[in-house]
Design a protein around this motif. Structure first.
Motif, PDB file in Angstrom:
ATOM      1  N   HIS A   4       0.857  -1.332   0.027  1.00  0.00           N
ATOM      2  CA  HIS A   4       0.071  -0.052   0.185  1.00  0.00           C
ATOM      3  C   HIS A   4       0.997   1.101   0.217  1.00  0.00           C
ATOM      4  CE1 HIS A   4      -4.314  -1.579   0.686  1.00  0.00           C
ATOM      5  NE2 HIS A   4      -3.475  -2.551   0.655  1.00  0.00           N
ATOM      6  N   LYS A   5       2.184   1.504   0.573  1.00  0.00           N
ATOM      7  CA  LYS A   5       2.655   2.641   1.001  1.00  0.00           C
ATOM      8  C   LYS A   5       4.253   1.890   1.096  1.00  0.00           C
ATOM      9  CE  LYS A   5      -0.893   5.047   3.126  1.00  0.00           C
ATOM     10  NZ  LYS A   5      -1.102   6.157   4.461  1.00  0.00           N
ATOM     11  N   TYR A   6       4.626   3.159  -0.275  1.00  0.00           N
ATOM     12  CA  TYR A   6       6.125   2.382   0.779  1.00  0.00           C
ATOM     13  C   TYR A   6       6.837   4.165   0.668  1.00  0.00           C
ATOM     14  CZ  TYR A   6      11.502   2.970  -0.383  1.00  0.00           C
ATOM     15  OH  TYR A   6      12.646   3.291  -0.430  1.00  0.00           O
ATOM     16  N   HIS A   7       7.267   4.186   1.505  1.00  0.00           N
ATOM     17  CA  HIS A   7       7.984   5.616   2.245  1.00  0.00           C
ATOM     18  C   HIS A   7       9.943   5.774   2.236  1.00  0.00           C
ATOM     19  CE1 HIS A   7       4.079   7.448   3.795  1.00  0.00           C
ATOM     20  NE2 HIS A   7       4.069   5.975   4.690  1.00  0.00           N
ATOM     21  N   SER A   8      10.402   5.887   1.468  1.00  0.00           N
ATOM     22  CA  SER A   8      11.432   6.163   1.125  1.00  0.00           C
ATOM     23  C   SER A   8      12.778   6.950   2.330  1.00  0.00           C
ATOM     24  CB  SER A   8      12.480   7.305  -0.037  1.00  0.00           C
ATOM     25  OG  SER A   8      11.964   8.080   0.114  1.00  0.00           O
ATOM     26  N   LEU A   9      11.882   7.568   3.320  1.00  0.00           N
ATOM     27  CA  LEU A   9      12.145   8.305   4.866  1.00  0.00           C
ATOM     28  C   LEU A   9      10.859   8.264   5.660  1.00  0.00           C
ATOM     29  CD1 LEU A   9      14.045  11.403   2.993  1.00  0.00           C
ATOM     30  CD2 LEU A   9      14.786  10.282   3.816  1.00  0.00           C
ATOM     31  N   ASP A  10      11.539   8.218   6.800  1.00  0.00           N
ATOM     32  CA  ASP A  10      10.562   7.239   8.131  1.00  0.00           C
ATOM     33  C   ASP A  10      11.199   7.555   9.292  1.00  0.00           C
ATOM     34  OD1 ASP A  10       8.724   6.410   9.354  1.00  0.00           O
ATOM     35  OD2 ASP A  10       8.238   4.442   8.020  1.00  0.00           O
ATOM     36  N   VAL A  11      10.635   8.224  10.052  1.00  0.00           N
ATOM     37  CA  VAL A  11      11.370   8.313  11.223  1.00  0.00           C
ATOM     38  C   VAL A  11      10.483   7.814  12.742  1.00  0.00           C
ATOM     39  CG1 VAL A  11      12.814  10.018  10.805  1.00  0.00           C
ATOM     40  CG2 VAL A  11      10.543  10.772  11.519  1.00  0.00           C
ATOM     41  N   THR A  42      -5.125  -8.852  -1.521  1.00  0.00           N
ATOM     42  CA  THR A  42      -5.293  -8.093  -3.140  1.00  0.00           C
ATOM     43  C   THR A  42      -5.379  -7.544  -3.272  1.00  0.00           C
ATOM     44  OG1 THR A  42      -7.786  -9.060  -2.803  1.00  0.00           O
ATOM     45  CG2 THR A  42      -6.372 -10.800  -4.192  1.00  0.00           C
ATOM     46  N   SER A  43      -5.420  -5.938  -2.318  1.00  0.00           N
ATOM     47  CA  SER A  43      -4.886  -4.973  -2.192  1.00  0.00           C
ATOM     48  C   SER A  43      -3.803  -4.601  -2.954  1.00  0.00           C
ATOM     49  CB  SER A  43      -5.878  -3.722  -0.666  1.00  0.00           C
ATOM     50  OG  SER A  43      -5.244  -5.068   0.077  1.00  0.00           O
ATOM     51  N   GLY A  44      -3.959  -2.676  -2.915  1.00  0.00           N
ATOM     52  CA  GLY A  44      -2.696  -2.106  -3.014  1.00  0.00           C
ATOM     53  C   GLY A  44      -2.183  -2.884  -4.412  1.00  0.00           C
ATOM     54  N   ILE A  45      -0.323  -2.330  -4.718  1.00  0.00           N
ATOM     55  CA  ILE A  45      -0.350  -2.621  -5.828  1.00  0.00           C
ATOM     56  C   ILE A  45       0.875  -4.017  -5.640  1.00  0.00           C
ATOM     57  CG2 ILE A  45      -1.111  -0.442  -7.204  1.00  0.00           C
ATOM     58  CD1 ILE A  45       1.416   0.892  -6.231  1.00  0.00           C
ATOM     59  N   PRO A  46       0.414  -4.733  -6.730  1.00  0.00           N
ATOM     60  CA  PRO A  46       2.512  -5.246  -6.788  1.00  0.00           C
ATOM     61  C   PRO A  46       3.903  -5.288  -6.498  1.00  0.00           C
ATOM     62  CG  PRO A  46       0.669  -5.945  -7.995  1.00  0.00           C
ATOM     63  CD  PRO A  46       0.417  -4.426  -7.999  1.00  0.00           C
ATOM     64  N   VAL A  47       4.570  -5.756  -6.257  1.00  0.00           N
ATOM     65  CA  VAL A  47       5.719  -5.159  -5.540  1.00  0.00           C
ATOM     66  C   VAL A  47       5.996  -5.611  -6.662  1.00  0.00           C
ATOM     67  CG1 VAL A  47       7.520  -5.805  -3.599  1.00  0.00           C
ATOM     68  CG2 VAL A  47       5.537  -5.587  -3.398  1.00  0.00           C
ATOM     69  N   THR A  48       7.267  -4.641  -7.563  1.00  0.00           N
ATOM     70  CA  THR A  48       8.132  -5.078  -8.730  1.00  0.00           C
ATOM     71  C   THR A  48       9.205  -5.361  -8.539  1.00  0.00           C
ATOM     72  OG1 THR A  48       7.938  -2.865  -8.995  1.00  0.00           O
ATOM     73  CG2 THR A  48       6.294  -3.807  -9.525  1.00  0.00           C
ATOM     74  N   GLN A  49      10.395  -5.852  -8.742  1.00  0.00           N
ATOM     75  CA  GLN A  49      11.569  -6.331  -8.943  1.00  0.00           C
ATOM     76  C   GLN A  49      12.350  -4.645  -8.952  1.00  0.00           C
ATOM     77  OE1 GLN A  49      13.533  -7.778  -7.631  1.00  0.00           O
ATOM     78  NE2 GLN A  49      15.409  -6.727  -7.800  1.00  0.00           N
ATOM     79  N   ALA A  50      11.862  -3.411  -9.525  1.00  0.00           N
ATOM     80  CA  ALA A  50      11.718  -1.784  -9.777  1.00  0.00           C
ATOM     81  C   ALA A  50      11.764  -1.199  -8.501  1.00  0.00           C
ATOM     82  CB  ALA A  50      11.054  -1.554 -10.970  1.00  0.00           C
ATOM     83  N   LEU A  51      10.720  -2.316  -7.155  1.00  0.00           N
ATOM     84  CA  LEU A  51      11.122  -1.373  -6.226  1.00  0.00           C
ATOM     85  C   LEU A  51      11.391  -1.959  -4.923  1.00  0.00           C
ATOM     86  CD1 LEU A  51       8.275   0.777  -3.874  1.00  0.00           C
ATOM     87  CD2 LEU A  51       7.415  -2.150  -4.086  1.00  0.00           C
ATOM     88  N   ILE A  55      13.792   0.503  -2.800  1.00  0.00           N
ATOM     89  CA  ILE A  55      14.497   0.684  -1.926  1.00  0.00           C
ATOM     90  C   ILE A  55      15.919   0.476  -1.156  1.00  0.00           C
ATOM     91  CG2 ILE A  55      14.511  -1.435   0.576  1.00  0.00           C
ATOM     92  CD1 ILE A  55      11.317  -1.806  -0.923  1.00  0.00           C
ATOM     93  N   ILE A  56      16.540  -1.008  -1.831  1.00  0.00           N
ATOM     94  CA  ILE A  56      18.233  -1.061  -1.760  1.00  0.00           C
ATOM     95  C   ILE A  56      18.702   0.634  -1.982  1.00  0.00           C
ATOM     96  CG2 ILE A  56      20.216  -1.615  -2.617  1.00  0.00           C
ATOM     97  CD1 ILE A  56      17.771  -4.434  -2.965  1.00  0.00           C
ATOM     98  N   ILE A  57      18.407   1.072  -2.974  1.00  0.00           N
ATOM     99  CA  ILE A  57      18.984   2.461  -3.830  1.00  0.00           C
ATOM    100  C   ILE A  57      18.788   3.271  -2.462  1.00  0.00           C
ATOM    101  CG2 ILE A  57      18.687   4.225  -5.336  1.00  0.00           C
ATOM    102  CD1 ILE A  57      18.469   2.246  -7.225  1.00  0.00           C
ATOM    103  N   ASP A  58      17.874   3.642  -2.273  1.00  0.00           N
ATOM    104  CA  ASP A  58      17.421   4.378  -1.179  1.00  0.00           C
ATOM    105  C   ASP A  58      18.162   3.913   0.476  1.00  0.00           C
ATOM    106  OD1 ASP A  58      15.480   5.780  -2.200  1.00  0.00           O
ATOM    107  OD2 ASP A  58      14.024   5.401  -1.688  1.00  0.00           O
TER     108      ASP A  58
END
Length: 156
Positions: A4-11, A42-51, A55-58
């Motif tokens: 559902h969500k990806y946060h590249s910065l989270d505290v 089945t909610s949300g969007i599919p996790v992809t290799q790009a995601l 995550i690794i880049i971030d």
């Protein structure tokens, strides 16, 4: 596996500055759940290799150092998520061995299946247990109710 969500910065979701992924799928249906939109796998969007690569880049970004990855949801250990979570954890550990991984799950450590345990053995911290409305305690760090535990997996 969906998210559902990806946060590249989270505290908020774990110690230090982190990246956080909120996956879809949870069978616990805790009364008072703050993230009910993530219950259906089945909610949300599919996790992809790009995601996963993002995550690794971030995590490797030296301009804004991150301490690690937080996996929440939904429930990362929902049966529909196990293969996807295993893939993410494996890739993150290989590319970023100096980063920690925290995971939140409604399953207690003692309830985990063999496959769930194999995944948990690769992370650093598991916050386990269902959220229990009657045990809600806003003063607790990184958990919502007093029955939930913060387990340092590497010291078990």
């Amino acid at each position: 596996m969906n998210y559902h969500k990806y946060h590249s910065l989270d505290v908020i979701n774990g110690p230090g500055t982190r990246v956080s992924l909120f996956v879809a799928g949870c069978e616990h249906h805790c009364r008072g759940c703050f993230n009910q939109s993530t219950l259906s796998p089945t909610s949300g969007i599919p996790v992809t290799q790009a995601l996963v690569e993002q995550i690794i880049i971030d995590l490797q970004d030296s301009r804004i150092p991150r301490r690690g990855l937080s996996l929440s949801g939904g429930d990362p250990l929902h049966p529909a998520n196990l293969d996807g979570i295993l893939d993410i954890v494996t890739q993150v550990k290989a590319a970023c061995p100096d980063k920690d991984i925290w995971m939140w799950s409604g399953y207690s450590y003692e309830q985990l299946s063999d496959k769930q345990r194999r995944i948990v053995a690769m992370i650093d911290v598991l916050v386990d247990g269902k959220f229990e409305q009657e045990l809600k305690d806003p003063s607790l760090k990184f958990r919502g109710s007093s029955n939930q535990r913060i387990i340092n997996i590497q010291t078990l």
